[in-house]
Design an enzyme around this catalytic site. Sequence first.
Site, mmCIF file in Angstrom:
data_model
loop_
_atom_site.group_PDB
_atom_site.id
_atom_site.type_symbol
_atom_site.label_atom_id
_atom_site.label_comp_id
_atom_site.label_asym_id
_atom_site.label_seq_id
_atom_site.Cartn_x
_atom_site.Cartn_y
_atom_site.Cartn_z
ATOM 1 N N ARG A 114 52.164 -33.860 33.864
ATOM 2 C CA ARG A 114 53.448 -34.158 33.212
ATOM 3 C C ARG A 114 53.666 -35.661 33.019
ATOM 4 N NH1 ARG A 114 57.361 -31.828 36.990
ATOM 5 N NH2 ARG A 114 58.768 -33.048 35.723
ATOM 6 N N ASN A 115 52.903 -36.507 33.731
ATOM 7 C CA ASN A 115 53.060 -37.956 33.581
ATOM 8 C C ASN A 115 52.623 -38.356 32.169
ATOM 9 O OD1 ASN A 115 52.167 -40.913 33.769
ATOM 10 N ND2 ASN A 115 53.233 -40.591 35.709
ATOM 11 N N TYR A 116 53.324 -39.331 31.609
ATOM 12 C CA TYR A 116 53.105 -39.709 30.205
ATOM 13 C C TYR A 116 52.045 -40.788 29.984
ATOM 14 C CZ TYR A 116 57.617 -37.364 29.390
ATOM 15 O OH TYR A 116 58.642 -36.454 29.316
#
Length: 167
Positions: free
Chosen positions: A38-40
């Site tokens: 989920r980290n961008y």
Amino acid sequence: MIVHSFPPLIDEASRVLVLGSMPGVASLNAHEYYGNPRNYLWRILYALYGAGRGVDDVYEDRLRFALDNGVALWDVIATCDRPGSLDSDIKEVVPNDVPGLLSEYPGIRAIVCNGTKSHAELMKHFGSDPSIASRRVVRMPSTSPIPTKDFRNLEDRLHAWRAILEL
């Protein structure tokens, strides 16, 4: 719980050093920089440097992509006490030797702090060090998926992170 960061990802061609604070639980468990899907961060780097190319599935290919584009990765914090993944829970910080890394890799011309905690710890421990003061230091919004008042999603963060293309 005492946690430890990863070794730096860097080579002689690196020009921009992206400094996180400390990897979160998902990243530590995966043994991967920005290993939380989920980290961008990876989506941002590929959007900036990938010319429409999607994020590589294989972690080693993502690392090579970063290095091929002059981007190094590390964390300001070497070890700390932190239950969970929140930067606000970090205690008992032992910093990484960022000035030592910069002396070893003088081609780094800019330091991009991934979030407020990274920037605060860098300045607290090394803000007056000549190796930091002689480079451009930029604080970017965290690539964490947790929404903030100003950065709700990937697009908000990507817009801000475009500034690293000027470094």
